[in-house]
Design a protein around this motif. Structure first.
Motif, PDB file in Angstrom:
ATOM      1  N   MET A 130       0.773  -1.324   0.058  1.00 36.64           N
ATOM      2  CA  MET A 130      -0.034   0.139   0.204  1.00 36.64           C
ATOM      3  C   MET A 130       0.735   1.070  -0.159  1.00 36.64           C
ATOM      4  O   MET A 130       0.650   2.103  -0.821  1.00 36.64           O
ATOM      5  CB  MET A 130      -0.977   0.125   1.206  1.00 36.64           C
ATOM      6  CG  MET A 130      -1.871   1.307   1.251  1.00 36.64           C
ATOM      7  SD  MET A 130      -2.589   1.607   2.749  1.00 36.64           S
ATOM      8  CE  MET A 130      -1.226   1.976   3.806  1.00 36.64           C
ATOM      9  N   ILE A 131       2.072   1.354   0.922  1.00 35.76           N
ATOM     10  CA  ILE A 131       2.798   2.488   0.958  1.00 35.76           C
ATOM     11  C   ILE A 131       3.742   2.508  -0.378  1.00 35.76           C
ATOM     12  O   ILE A 131       3.623   3.537  -1.026  1.00 35.76           O
ATOM     13  CB  ILE A 131       3.846   2.402   2.177  1.00 35.76           C
ATOM     14  CG1 ILE A 131       3.219   2.277   3.525  1.00 35.76           C
ATOM     15  CG2 ILE A 131       4.623   3.356   2.231  1.00 35.76           C
ATOM     16  CD1 ILE A 131       2.243   3.460   3.737  1.00 35.76           C
ATOM     17  N   ARG A 132       4.080   1.627  -1.123  1.00 36.87           N
ATOM     18  CA  ARG A 132       4.665   1.656  -2.201  1.00 36.87           C
ATOM     19  C   ARG A 132       3.770   2.285  -3.205  1.00 36.87           C
ATOM     20  O   ARG A 132       4.152   3.101  -4.226  1.00 36.87           O
ATOM     21  CB  ARG A 132       5.131   0.241  -2.772  1.00 36.87           C
ATOM     22  CG  ARG A 132       6.440  -0.442  -2.119  1.00 36.87           C
ATOM     23  CD  ARG A 132       7.082  -1.679  -2.661  1.00 36.87           C
ATOM     24  NE  ARG A 132       6.873  -1.607  -3.915  1.00 36.87           N
ATOM     25  CZ  ARG A 132       6.245  -2.714  -4.724  1.00 36.87           C
ATOM     26  NH1 ARG A 132       5.463  -3.839  -4.004  1.00 36.87           N
ATOM     27  NH2 ARG A 132       6.293  -2.914  -6.067  1.00 36.87           N
ATOM     28  N   TYR A 133       2.529   1.700  -3.329  1.00 34.42           N
ATOM     29  CA  TYR A 133       1.771   2.396  -4.538  1.00 34.42           C
ATOM     30  C   TYR A 133       1.364   3.719  -4.196  1.00 34.42           C
ATOM     31  O   TYR A 133       1.408   4.412  -5.249  1.00 34.42           O
ATOM     32  CB  TYR A 133       0.428   1.657  -4.466  1.00 34.42           C
ATOM     33  CG  TYR A 133       0.292  -0.073  -4.883  1.00 34.42           C
ATOM     34  CD1 TYR A 133       1.401  -0.472  -5.310  1.00 34.42           C
ATOM     35  CD2 TYR A 133      -0.574  -0.658  -4.249  1.00 34.42           C
ATOM     36  CE1 TYR A 133       1.451  -1.962  -5.522  1.00 34.42           C
ATOM     37  CE2 TYR A 133      -0.485  -2.085  -4.133  1.00 34.42           C
ATOM     38  CZ  TYR A 133       0.384  -2.720  -5.029  1.00 34.42           C
ATOM     39  OH  TYR A 133       0.456  -4.169  -5.180  1.00 34.42           O
ATOM     40  N   LEU A 134       1.400   4.182  -3.054  1.00 35.35           N
ATOM     41  CA  LEU A 134       1.297   5.667  -2.710  1.00 35.35           C
ATOM     42  C   LEU A 134       2.198   6.631  -2.886  1.00 35.35           C
ATOM     43  O   LEU A 134       1.974   7.546  -3.714  1.00 35.35           O
ATOM     44  CB  LEU A 134       0.410   5.813  -1.186  1.00 35.35           C
ATOM     45  CG  LEU A 134      -0.832   5.203  -1.033  1.00 35.35           C
ATOM     46  CD1 LEU A 134      -0.984   5.292   0.385  1.00 35.35           C
ATOM     47  CD2 LEU A 134      -1.901   5.994  -2.056  1.00 35.35           C
ATOM     48  N   ILE A 135       3.443   6.245  -2.975  1.00 40.77           N
ATOM     49  CA  ILE A 135       4.622   6.841  -3.023  1.00 40.77           C
ATOM     50  C   ILE A 135       5.276   6.699  -4.539  1.00 40.77           C
ATOM     51  O   ILE A 135       5.977   7.528  -5.046  1.00 40.77           O
ATOM     52  CB  ILE A 135       5.626   6.758  -2.188  1.00 40.77           C
ATOM     53  CG1 ILE A 135       6.145   5.267  -2.046  1.00 40.77           C
ATOM     54  CG2 ILE A 135       5.316   7.123  -0.742  1.00 40.77           C
ATOM     55  CD1 ILE A 135       7.322   5.056  -1.353  1.00 40.77           C
ATOM     56  N   MET A 136       4.732   5.991  -5.318  1.00 44.38           N
ATOM     57  CA  MET A 136       5.182   5.652  -6.744  1.00 44.38           C
ATOM     58  C   MET A 136       4.659   6.470  -7.672  1.00 44.38           C
ATOM     59  O   MET A 136       3.489   7.175  -7.484  1.00 44.38           O
ATOM     60  CB  MET A 136       4.777   4.123  -7.060  1.00 44.38           C
ATOM     61  CG  MET A 136       5.289   3.661  -8.317  1.00 44.38           C
ATOM     62  SD  MET A 136       4.787   1.886  -8.881  1.00 44.38           S
ATOM     63  CE  MET A 136       5.392   1.060  -7.198  1.00 44.38           C
ATOM     64  N   SER A 137       5.446   7.138  -8.441  1.00 40.79           N
ATOM     65  CA  SER A 137       4.879   8.087  -9.511  1.00 40.79           C
ATOM     66  C   SER A 137       4.070   7.263 -10.485  1.00 40.79           C
ATOM     67  O   SER A 137       3.717   6.264 -10.707  1.00 40.79           O
ATOM     68  CB  SER A 137       6.279   8.560 -10.002  1.00 40.79           C
ATOM     69  OG  SER A 137       6.608   7.643 -11.204  1.00 40.79           O
ATOM     70  N   ASP A 138       3.084   8.326 -10.886  1.00 36.84           N
ATOM     71  CA  ASP A 138       2.087   7.850 -11.831  1.00 36.84           C
ATOM     72  C   ASP A 138       2.816   7.016 -12.888  1.00 36.84           C
ATOM     73  O   ASP A 138       2.187   5.912 -13.556  1.00 36.84           O
ATOM     74  CB  ASP A 138       1.312   8.600 -12.395  1.00 36.84           C
ATOM     75  CG  ASP A 138       0.187   9.235 -11.187  1.00 36.84           C
ATOM     76  OD1 ASP A 138      -0.028   8.482 -10.256  1.00 36.84           O
ATOM     77  OD2 ASP A 138      -0.313  10.479 -11.077  1.00 36.84           O
ATOM     78  N   GLU A 139       3.826   7.515 -13.595  1.00 38.18           N
ATOM     79  CA  GLU A 139       4.439   6.922 -14.727  1.00 38.18           C
ATOM     80  C   GLU A 139       4.993   5.453 -14.349  1.00 38.18           C
ATOM     81  O   GLU A 139       4.882   4.670 -15.116  1.00 38.18           O
ATOM     82  CB  GLU A 139       5.675   7.877 -15.048  1.00 38.18           C
ATOM     83  CG  GLU A 139       5.145   9.162 -15.750  1.00 38.18           C
ATOM     84  CD  GLU A 139       4.764  10.201 -14.962  1.00 38.18           C
ATOM     85  OE1 GLU A 139       5.197  10.124 -13.780  1.00 38.18           O
ATOM     86  OE2 GLU A 139       4.071  11.243 -15.237  1.00 38.18           O
TER      87      GLU A 139
END
Length: 148
Positions: A130-139
């Motif tokens: 969950m944390i990874r998805y939130l901090i990952m850029s959209d690209e």
């Protein structure tokens, strides 16, 4: 000699060329040695005879290099915020992994959840996802989880 066409009479086809030597030269339609018609402003190469331009050829203009187009944003039918919410609510079951097309790890999380020890593993695993998805850029998210 090289020069530039200054003007052309539309009725007669007669024209005027400014040579690189600073002099002006006249020409007639018969002096134009290339296909097409002379146009004002084009660069030409010609033979000079007193005040007359003969054997006039247009100089090919190199097209400027095309600037690199910015990469189009990757299209993705999955949303990182939806994946993060699923990971938060149903993460230990691996549902967010199925949503993202990662069925192998989704099955592993689902099987591990059936045991108490596995539940202790999949809970933090889902929270980290969950944390990874939130901090990952959209690209980066689109590149990683796109459907081919």
């Amino acid at each position: 000699m090289r020069g530039r066409v200054l003007g052309v009479d539309a009725r007669t086809g007669d024209g005027l060329v400014a040579g690189d030597d600073g002099r002006r030269y006249t020409f007639q339609p018969a002096d134009w040695a290339s296909r097409g018609e002379p146009a004002i402003g084009i660069e030409v190469d010609f033979d000079a005879d007193d005040r007359r331009a003969l054997s006039i050829y247009p100089i090919p203009v190199a097209t400027p290099p095309v600037a690199a187009q910015p990469a189009s944003p990757l299209r993705n039918d999955r949303n990182k915020y939806v994946a993060a919410v699923i990971a938060f609510l149903l993460g230990s079951l691996g549902i967010h992994r199925f949503y993202l097309g990662r069925t192998g790890s989704g099955i592993a999380m689902l099987v591990l959840t059936c045991t108490v020890v596995g539940l202790l593993i999949t809970g933090p695993w889902a929270f980290i996802d969950m944390i990874r998805y939130l901090i990952m850029s959209d690209e980066e998210f689109a590149a990683r989880y796109r459907r081919d």
